[in-house]
Design a protein around this motif. Structure first.
Motif, PDB file in Angstrom:
ATOM      1  N   ALA A   1       0.821  -1.219   0.000  1.00 22.88           N
ATOM      2  CA  ALA A   1       0.000   0.000   0.000  1.00 22.88           C
ATOM      3  C   ALA A   1       0.853   1.267   0.000  1.00 22.88           C
ATOM      4  CB  ALA A   1      -0.931   0.001   1.219  1.00 22.88           C
ATOM      5  N   LEU A   2       1.894   1.295   0.830  1.00 19.57           N
ATOM      6  CA  LEU A   2       2.702   2.506   0.984  1.00 19.57           C
ATOM      7  C   LEU A   2       3.668   2.721  -0.177  1.00 19.57           C
ATOM      8  CD1 LEU A   2       3.503   2.099   4.779  1.00 19.57           C
ATOM      9  CD2 LEU A   2       2.111   3.920   3.775  1.00 19.57           C
ATOM     10  N   GLY A   3       4.055   1.646  -0.844  1.00 18.72           N
ATOM     11  CA  GLY A   3       4.964   1.758  -1.971  1.00 18.72           C
ATOM     12  C   GLY A   3       6.411   1.549  -1.582  1.00 18.72           C
ATOM     13  N   VAL A   4       7.329   2.192  -2.317  1.00 24.75           N
ATOM     14  CA  VAL A   4       8.761   2.011  -2.108  1.00 24.75           C
ATOM     15  C   VAL A   4       9.263   2.972  -1.028  1.00 24.75           C
ATOM     16  CG1 VAL A   4       9.390   3.630  -3.949  1.00 24.75           C
ATOM     17  CG2 VAL A   4      11.007   1.859  -3.255  1.00 24.75           C
ATOM     18  N   GLU A   5      10.160   2.462  -0.182  1.00 27.98           N
ATOM     19  CA  GLU A   5      10.651   3.276   0.928  1.00 27.98           C
ATOM     20  C   GLU A   5      11.885   4.077   0.524  1.00 27.98           C
ATOM     21  OE1 GLU A   5      11.417   3.014   5.724  1.00 27.98           O
ATOM     22  OE2 GLU A   5      11.467   1.145   4.558  1.00 27.98           O
ATOM     23  N   TYR A   6      11.960   5.303   1.016  1.00 30.56           N
ATOM     24  CA  TYR A   6      13.136   6.159   0.860  1.00 30.56           C
ATOM     25  C   TYR A   6      13.712   6.442   2.236  1.00 30.56           C
ATOM     26  CZ  TYR A   6      12.489   7.388  -4.097  1.00 30.56           C
ATOM     27  OH  TYR A   6      12.412   7.359  -5.469  1.00 30.56           O
ATOM     28  N   GLN A   7      15.014   6.736   2.274  1.00 26.65           N
ATOM     29  CA  GLN A   7      15.655   7.108   3.527  1.00 26.65           C
ATOM     30  C   GLN A   7      16.378   8.439   3.354  1.00 26.65           C
ATOM     31  OE1 GLN A   7      18.140   3.812   4.748  1.00 26.65           O
ATOM     32  NE2 GLN A   7      16.404   2.677   5.608  1.00 26.65           N
ATOM     33  N   PRO A   8      16.228   9.351   4.323  1.00 26.63           N
ATOM     34  CA  PRO A   8      16.859  10.680   4.219  1.00 26.63           C
ATOM     35  C   PRO A   8      18.342  10.624   4.568  1.00 26.63           C
ATOM     36  CG  PRO A   8      15.674  10.512   6.280  1.00 26.63           C
ATOM     37  CD  PRO A   8      15.415   9.227   5.542  1.00 26.63           C
ATOM     38  N   ASN A   9      19.071  11.608   4.089  1.00 25.58           N
ATOM     39  CA  ASN A   9      20.510  11.670   4.375  1.00 25.58           C
ATOM     40  C   ASN A   9      20.801  12.209   5.770  1.00 25.58           C
ATOM     41  OD1 ASN A   9      19.582  14.251   3.607  1.00 25.58           O
ATOM     42  ND2 ASN A   9      21.634  14.912   3.040  1.00 25.58           N
ATOM     43  N   GLU A  10      19.831  12.902   6.370  1.00 21.76           N
ATOM     44  CA  GLU A  10      20.036  13.449   7.706  1.00 21.76           C
ATOM     45  C   GLU A  10      18.686  13.743   8.354  1.00 21.76           C
ATOM     46  OE1 GLU A  10      22.139  17.115   7.397  1.00 21.76           O
ATOM     47  OE2 GLU A  10      20.724  18.005   5.986  1.00 21.76           O
ATOM     48  N   SER A  11      18.709  13.961   9.648  1.00 23.27           N
ATOM     49  CA  SER A  11      17.497  14.296  10.384  1.00 23.27           C
ATOM     50  C   SER A  11      17.165  15.778  10.206  1.00 23.27           C
ATOM     51  CB  SER A  11      17.683  13.972  11.867  1.00 23.27           C
ATOM     52  OG  SER A  11      16.550  14.355  12.623  1.00 23.27           O
ATOM     53  N   SER A  12      15.877  16.096  10.182  1.00 20.99           N
ATOM     54  CA  SER A  12      15.444  17.484  10.018  1.00 20.99           C
ATOM     55  C   SER A  12      14.903  18.023  11.334  1.00 20.99           C
ATOM     56  CB  SER A  12      14.344  17.577   8.954  1.00 20.99           C
ATOM     57  OG  SER A  12      13.156  16.951   9.414  1.00 20.99           O
ATOM     58  N   LEU A  13      14.725  19.335  11.393  1.00 23.90           N
ATOM     59  CA  LEU A  13      14.144  19.955  12.581  1.00 23.90           C
ATOM     60  C   LEU A  13      12.722  19.449  12.802  1.00 23.90           C
ATOM     61  CD1 LEU A  13      14.310  21.948  14.901  1.00 23.90           C
ATOM     62  CD2 LEU A  13      13.713  23.790  13.311  1.00 23.90           C
ATOM     63  N   THR A  14      11.988  19.230  11.716  1.00 23.69           N
ATOM     64  CA  THR A  14      10.626  18.697  11.833  1.00 23.69           C
ATOM     65  C   THR A  14      10.646  17.301  12.440  1.00 23.69           C
ATOM     66  OG1 THR A  14       9.846  19.990   9.944  1.00 23.69           O
ATOM     67  CG2 THR A  14       8.545  18.061  10.558  1.00 23.69           C
ATOM     68  N   GLU A  15      11.573  16.455  11.999  1.00 20.07           N
ATOM     69  CA  GLU A  15      11.694  15.112  12.570  1.00 20.07           C
ATOM     70  C   GLU A  15      11.979  15.189  14.064  1.00 20.07           C
ATOM     71  OE1 GLU A  15      14.539  12.640  10.665  1.00 20.07           O
ATOM     72  OE2 GLU A  15      13.556  12.704   8.707  1.00 20.07           O
ATOM     73  N   GLN A  16      12.893  16.057  14.454  1.00 19.32           N
ATOM     74  CA  GLN A  16      13.243  16.203  15.866  1.00 19.32           C
ATOM     75  C   GLN A  16      12.055  16.716  16.673  1.00 19.32           C
ATOM     76  OE1 GLN A  16      16.792  18.698  15.899  1.00 19.32           O
ATOM     77  NE2 GLN A  16      17.605  17.576  14.160  1.00 19.32           N
ATOM     78  N   TYR A  17      11.299  17.631  16.076  1.00 18.20           N
ATOM     79  CA  TYR A  17      10.135  18.204  16.749  1.00 18.20           C
ATOM     80  C   TYR A  17       9.065  17.134  16.974  1.00 18.20           C
ATOM     81  CZ  TYR A  17       6.723  21.863  17.914  1.00 18.20           C
ATOM     82  OH  TYR A  17       5.808  22.656  18.547  1.00 18.20           O
ATOM     83  N   PHE A  18       8.808  16.340  15.938  1.00 22.46           N
ATOM     84  CA  PHE A  18       7.783  15.301  16.053  1.00 22.46           C
ATOM     85  C   PHE A  18       8.254  14.140  16.933  1.00 22.46           C
ATOM     86  CE2 PHE A  18       5.626  17.677  12.930  1.00 22.46           C
ATOM     87  CZ  PHE A  18       4.332  17.211  12.845  1.00 22.46           C
TER      88      PHE A  18
END
Length: 324
Positions: free
Chosen positions: A190-207
């Protein structure tokens, strides 16, 4: 801790007759569409896009592509602080429900999807800007997002939440245009193909302070990955139809608000960096004012400061210091 927060949950249907409540953040996706002379056409077209996308993704036993439709509820959460009797609009999310026209059943979807918070506006548009004003390099204030995260977790763990919702929320956001995403070999039906980011973002840290982890997936026939924030096990805690309801809803909003990324004419490759200046994209037939939307975030942050942060500063500091 003697602090007592009382939550009240209200919900209304998001359809072509929807009018934003006075307490609703105007920058919220659905509220921004429901304004001006095009409001009804905007809502009608957006809801049709959601239904079409849902049926395209839920294609099994659906030969004509018309088996399902999605109903959306706007869930508003007001918070009464320390028995003051004054309520503050703490968060607003969307709840999906799936109508199966073949079986005439109404299937519960996912709560979360879109995420609206005045306190988040305060953190990013008031607190963060004031902290960095006049500085040569960007930095984050101490305990940035701590209060917001603890308030969110307090609500998710409350009896009121558990009485209304059977599963934890899933919030779906756009990818960041200052990060690079690498496609993996992992693929979900359902979700499809997964991607991975090169680094963490401020939004990721906030959530993360809200108790949410994140994974990035690009569904079938999409052109860019989406960010899925969740608690627990995203791939196994939710059914395919539940996940498709979130994808179809939030991808539609992103096509409207981020056409440079989600309505681009080229599909994300193995190594992908989103570009908000991408000219090779198509526009939907839905009208909204993106410039006004960004300006209002600052006004909404100041509203939270005036009506929530400052009046209850002592109570909120005590809560944040004592709540794990």
């Amino acid at each position: 801790m003697n602090t007592h927060f009382k939550f009240t949950i209200k919900s209304i249907c998001l359809d072509e007759n929807y009018h934003p409540a006075q307490s609703t953040r105007i920058t919220t996706n659905f509220a921004n569409l429901a304004r001006g002379s095009y409001r009804q056409a905007n809502l009608r077209n957006a809801l049709k896009m959601i239904d079409n996308r849902f049926n395209a993704l839920a294609h099994w036993d659906n030969p004509k592509g018309d088996r399902y439709s999605v109903e959306l509820e706007i869930v508003s959460v007001d918070m009464d602080i320390a028995g003051s009797g004054d309520s503050f609009p703490s968060i607003e999310v969307l709840k999906t429900n799936i109508i199966d026209h073949q079986t005439n059943k109404r299937i519960e979807g996912i709560v979360g999807n879109n995420f609206s918070s005045y306190v988040r506006d305060y953190d990013f548009s008031v607190l963060l800007q004031a902290h960095n004003k006049g500085k040569s390099s960007f930095s984050i204030p101490d305990n940035f997002g701590e209060l917001h995260g603890k308030l969110f977790k307090y609500f998710i763990n409350s009896d009121v939440y558990k009485q209304h919702f059977n599963k934890p929320p899933v919030i779906c956001l756009s990818v960041s245009d200052n990060k690079t995403y690498q496609r993996t070999e992992n693929h979900h039906p359902a979700l499809g193909v997964e991607y991975q980011p090169n680094e963490s973002s401020l939004t990721e840290q906030y959530f993360k302070k809200m108790g949410l982890q994140v994974r990035y997936f690009m569904p079938a026939n999409s052109v860019a990955p989406l960010a899925f924030y969740f608690i627990g096990d995203l791939l196994n805690d939710y059914t395919h139809l539940e996940l498709v309801s979130t994808i179809s809803t939030m991808e539609t909003f992103q096509k409207i608000y981020r056409p440079e990324i989600y309505n681009a004419n080229a599909v994300a490759g193995k190594c992908y960096q989103p570009n908000l200046k991408n000219l090779d994209h198509s526009l939907t037939q839905i009208v909204y004012d993106r410039e006004e939307r960004s300006q209002l975030a600052n006004q909404q942050g100041k509203f939270a400061e005036q009506h929530f942060i400052k009046p209850y500063q002592t109570v909120l500091e005590q809560f944040s210091a004592s709540y794990a």
